[in-house]
Design a protein around this motif. Structure first.
Motif, PDB file in Angstrom:
ATOM      1  N   THR A  86      -7.276   7.909   8.849  1.00 33.03           N
ATOM      2  CA  THR A  86      -7.358   7.101   7.623  1.00 33.03           C
ATOM      3  C   THR A  86      -5.962   6.832   7.069  1.00 33.03           C
ATOM      4  N   LEU A  87      -5.137   7.864   6.996  1.00 26.66           N
ATOM      5  CA  LEU A  87      -3.796   7.701   6.429  1.00 26.66           C
ATOM      6  C   LEU A  87      -2.910   6.837   7.326  1.00 26.66           C
ATOM      7  N   ALA A  88      -3.153   6.877   8.650  1.00 23.87           N
ATOM      8  CA  ALA A  88      -2.311   6.108   9.571  1.00 23.87           C
ATOM      9  C   ALA A  88      -2.624   4.616   9.531  1.00 23.87           C
ATOM     10  N   ILE A  89      -3.889   4.266   9.274  1.00 18.45           N
ATOM     11  CA  ILE A  89      -4.260   2.836   9.302  1.00 18.45           C
ATOM     12  C   ILE A  89      -3.906   2.132   7.990  1.00 18.45           C
ATOM     13  N   LEU A  90      -3.776   2.899   6.883  1.00 21.92           N
ATOM     14  CA  LEU A  90      -3.511   2.276   5.574  1.00 21.92           C
ATOM     15  C   LEU A  90      -2.235   1.426   5.547  1.00 21.92           C
ATOM     16  N   PRO A  91      -1.086   1.921   6.082  1.00 23.01           N
ATOM     17  CA  PRO A  91       0.096   1.056   6.085  1.00 23.01           C
ATOM     18  C   PRO A  91      -0.102  -0.211   6.912  1.00 23.01           C
ATOM     19  N   LEU A  92      -0.896  -0.115   7.990  1.00 21.45           N
ATOM     20  CA  LEU A  92      -1.127  -1.295   8.830  1.00 21.45           C
ATOM     21  C   LEU A  92      -1.964  -2.341   8.094  1.00 21.45           C
ATOM     22  N   ILE A  93      -2.940  -1.879   7.275  1.00 21.34           N
ATOM     23  CA  ILE A  93      -3.771  -2.833   6.516  1.00 21.34           C
ATOM     24  C   ILE A  93      -2.923  -3.503   5.425  1.00 21.34           C
ATOM     25  N   SER A  94      -2.101  -2.698   4.725  1.00 20.74           N
ATOM     26  CA  SER A  94      -1.365  -3.245   3.574  1.00 20.74           C
ATOM     27  C   SER A  94      -0.016  -3.850   3.956  1.00 20.74           C
ATOM     28  N   LYS A  95       0.265  -3.952   5.262  1.00 26.29           N
ATOM     29  CA  LYS A  95       1.563  -4.466   5.720  1.00 26.29           C
ATOM     30  C   LYS A  95       1.847  -5.900   5.247  1.00 26.29           C
ATOM     31  N   PRO A  96       0.886  -6.859   5.360  1.00 31.13           N
ATOM     32  CA  PRO A  96       1.174  -8.186   4.797  1.00 31.13           C
ATOM     33  C   PRO A  96       1.252  -8.064   3.265  1.00 31.13           C
ATOM     34  N   HIS A  97       2.330  -8.556   2.661  1.00 30.18           N
ATOM     35  CA  HIS A  97       2.479  -8.402   1.210  1.00 30.18           C
ATOM     36  C   HIS A  97       1.633  -9.458   0.509  1.00 30.18           C
ATOM     37  N   HIS A  98       0.367  -9.144   0.399  1.00 25.56           N
ATOM     38  CA  HIS A  98      -0.589 -10.106  -0.149  1.00 25.56           C
ATOM     39  C   HIS A  98      -1.616  -9.328  -0.956  1.00 25.56           C
TER      40      HIS A  98
ATOM     41  N   THR B 141      -4.918  -5.725  13.023  1.00 25.22           N
ATOM     42  CA  THR B 141      -5.462  -4.572  12.292  1.00 25.22           C
ATOM     43  C   THR B 141      -6.988  -4.636  12.278  1.00 25.22           C
ATOM     44  N   GLY B 142      -7.528  -5.844  12.136  1.00 20.91           N
ATOM     45  CA  GLY B 142      -8.986  -6.029  12.169  1.00 20.91           C
ATOM     46  C   GLY B 142      -9.581  -5.541  13.481  1.00 20.91           C
ATOM     47  N   LEU B 143      -8.872  -5.817  14.577  1.00 20.97           N
ATOM     48  CA  LEU B 143      -9.332  -5.345  15.888  1.00 20.97           C
ATOM     49  C   LEU B 143      -9.365  -3.818  15.929  1.00 20.97           C
ATOM     50  N   LEU B 144      -8.320  -3.175  15.387  1.00 16.59           N
ATOM     51  CA  LEU B 144      -8.287  -1.704  15.333  1.00 16.59           C
ATOM     52  C   LEU B 144      -9.439  -1.161  14.492  1.00 16.59           C
ATOM     53  N   LEU B 145      -9.683  -1.801  13.338  1.00 18.97           N
ATOM     54  CA  LEU B 145     -10.752  -1.336  12.433  1.00 18.97           C
ATOM     55  C   LEU B 145     -12.126  -1.478  13.082  1.00 18.97           C
ATOM     56  N   ALA B 146     -12.313  -2.563  13.841  1.00 15.30           N
ATOM     57  CA  ALA B 146     -13.636  -2.830  14.428  1.00 15.30           C
ATOM     58  C   ALA B 146     -13.893  -2.020  15.694  1.00 15.30           C
ATOM     59  N   THR B 147     -12.825  -1.499  16.330  1.00 15.85           N
ATOM     60  CA  THR B 147     -13.024  -0.789  17.599  1.00 15.85           C
ATOM     61  C   THR B 147     -12.520   0.666  17.532  1.00 15.85           C
TER      62      THR B 147
ATOM     63  N   LEU C 288       5.414   2.281  14.565  1.00 15.96           N
ATOM     64  CA  LEU C 288       5.328   3.227  15.675  1.00 15.96           C
ATOM     65  C   LEU C 288       4.713   4.554  15.210  1.00 15.96           C
ATOM     66  N   ILE C 289       5.170   5.028  14.038  1.00 15.17           N
ATOM     67  CA  ILE C 289       4.626   6.293  13.499  1.00 15.17           C
ATOM     68  C   ILE C 289       3.129   6.154  13.236  1.00 15.17           C
ATOM     69  N   SER C 290       2.730   5.014  12.629  1.00 17.69           N
ATOM     70  CA  SER C 290       1.302   4.789  12.331  1.00 17.69           C
ATOM     71  C   SER C 290       0.472   4.764  13.605  1.00 17.69           C
ATOM     72  N   THR C 291       0.974   4.063  14.630  1.00 19.32           N
ATOM     73  CA  THR C 291       0.214   3.960  15.889  1.00 19.32           C
ATOM     74  C   THR C 291       0.076   5.327  16.555  1.00 19.32           C
ATOM     75  N   LEU C 292       1.177   6.083  16.589  1.00 19.38           N
ATOM     76  CA  LEU C 292       1.122   7.425  17.186  1.00 19.38           C
ATOM     77  C   LEU C 292       0.186   8.343  16.403  1.00 19.38           C
ATOM     78  N   SER C 293       0.208   8.209  15.066  1.00 19.69           N
ATOM     79  CA  SER C 293      -0.697   9.017  14.225  1.00 19.69           C
ATOM     80  C   SER C 293      -2.157   8.660  14.487  1.00 19.69           C
ATOM     81  N   LEU C 294      -2.420   7.361  14.713  1.00 20.12           N
ATOM     82  CA  LEU C 294      -3.786   6.928  15.052  1.00 20.12           C
ATOM     83  C   LEU C 294      -4.255   7.600  16.341  1.00 20.12           C
ATOM     84  N   LEU C 295      -3.377   7.574  17.347  1.00 18.22           N
ATOM     85  CA  LEU C 295      -3.724   8.222  18.624  1.00 18.22           C
ATOM     86  C   LEU C 295      -3.935   9.725  18.439  1.00 18.22           C
ATOM     87  N   LEU C 296      -3.064  10.340  17.648  1.00 18.98           N
ATOM     88  CA  LEU C 296      -3.157  11.784  17.405  1.00 18.98           C
ATOM     89  C   LEU C 296      -4.461  12.135  16.688  1.00 18.98           C
TER      90      LEU C 296
END
Length: 340
Positions: A31-43, A120-126, A1-9
């Motif tokens: 940039t800082l808000a999307i990083l946790p979303l990209i690294s969320k899958p532990h892979h 996350t890919g959809l967010l990055l591409a749009t 939720l924090i990441s999504t709100l930060s993206l909007l902000l």
């Protein structure tokens, strides 16, 4: 939720600012808000994608800050629309192109998209491309048109060529994004509103495809071939959405291409229009391959294979809306013109 709100902000700050420092701050928050979303899958691939994304975006932000500081040093202006110094314009073009993934600063984008989940890919591409494109629009009168045209044609060419040999759907969509960015960039100086229409329609079509792939859980061509048993009707409509993204009439994707070619011809740039139209054929080939895999083929197995169960789960309403718009918006184009 924090990441999504930060993206909007972050996006809101960048697109509504007049001052370069505020625009830069918005991009950094993004940039800082999307990083946790990209690294969320532990892979390992996700962590690698997040690291690449961070390094590239940090370098681009630094260049952007250097560009506006140089402009302020020579002209005393911090206003975004007052970017007049040639060195600053060149640096800004490089910085925004790196943020967007335009050729020759595109290398990070397919890798990062491949390491992310489909959402996350959809967010990055749009969504993540909206703030940089806004800055391009605001500074477009000052930019070097020859450089932008070369980069746009190179993006359309590379987006087509590199996508031909891919089997991973996210990488194919990344190269598709690079190719579409070429179309948006080529017209930005002559008609910035047209760039914006193209961007909105591209976001809508890409969202429809990403959401459909998420529903059928398809990540590569082989899994796409076997996905038709899950929701056959959705897979059939996915073919139309892919052809719309390729720009075939009478689907929505034809509208921006038609308008851009018309505008380039009006500006006396017939050869440029011809080249970029021919380069879109490369993209058409891999969209057709995706459409073929989605609906027409069965996987080439000699042994019997397990069909996937048909799901009775209803399709997401958002997916339905995006797909409908992706297929049917061309007849409404006069209304779109009157709005814009």
């Amino acid at each position: 939720l924090i990441s999504t709100l930060s993206l909007l902000l972050g996006t809101t700050i960048t697109i509504s600012s007049n001052h370069w420092t505020m625009a830069w701050t918005g991009l950094e928050i993004n940039t800082l808000a999307i990083l946790p979303l990209i690294s969320k899958p532990h892979h390992p691939r996700a962590i690698e994608a997040a690291t690449k994304y961070f390094l590239v975006q940090a370098a681009a932000s630094t260049l952007l800050l250097f560009s506006c500081t140089t402009n302020a040093l020579f002209t005393g202006q911090w206003d975004i629309t007052q970017l007049t110094h040639p060195i600053s314009c060149l640096l800004l073009t490089t910085a925004i192109s790196t943020k967007l993934g335009l050729v020759p600063f595109h290398f990070w984008f397919p890798e990062v998209l491949q390491g992310s989940s489909l959402t996350t890919g959809l967010l990055l591409a749009t969504a993540m491309k909206f703030p940089p494109i806004t800055l391009f629009l605001l500074t477009s009168p000052s930019l070097n048109y020859t450089l932008l045209t070369i980069m746009a044609i190179a993006s359309a060419a590379l987006g087509g060529w590199a996508g031909l040999n891919q089997t991973q759907i996210r990488k194919i969509l990344a190269f598709s994004s690079i190719s579409h960015l070429g179309w948006m960039t080529i017209i930005i100086i002559y008609n910035p509103k047209l760039t914006l229409i193209t961007f909105y329609l591209y976001c809508m079509m890409t969202a429809a495809i990403f959401l459909t792939l998420k529903t059928t859980k398809s990540l590569k061509l082989s899994s796409m071939m076997a996905a038709w048993t899950k929701i056959p009707s959705l897979n059939a409509i996915l073919m139309l959405a892919l052809l719309s993204l390729a720009g075939l009439p009478p689907l929505t994707g034809f509208l921006p291409k038609w308008l851009i070619i018309q505008e380039l011809t009006k500006q006396g740039m017939t050869s440029t229009a011809t080249i970029i139209a021919l380069l879109s054929l490369l993209g058409l080939f891999f969209y057709l391959r995706l459409a073929y895999c989605a609906t027409i083929t069965l996987p080439p197995n000699s042994a019997n294979y397990m069909k996937q169960w048909q799901t009775n789960k209803p399709v997401n309403t958002l997916t339905t809306i995006f797909i409908t718009l992706t297929i049917t918006l061309l007849p409404l184009s006069p209304m779109i013109f009157s709005i814009f």
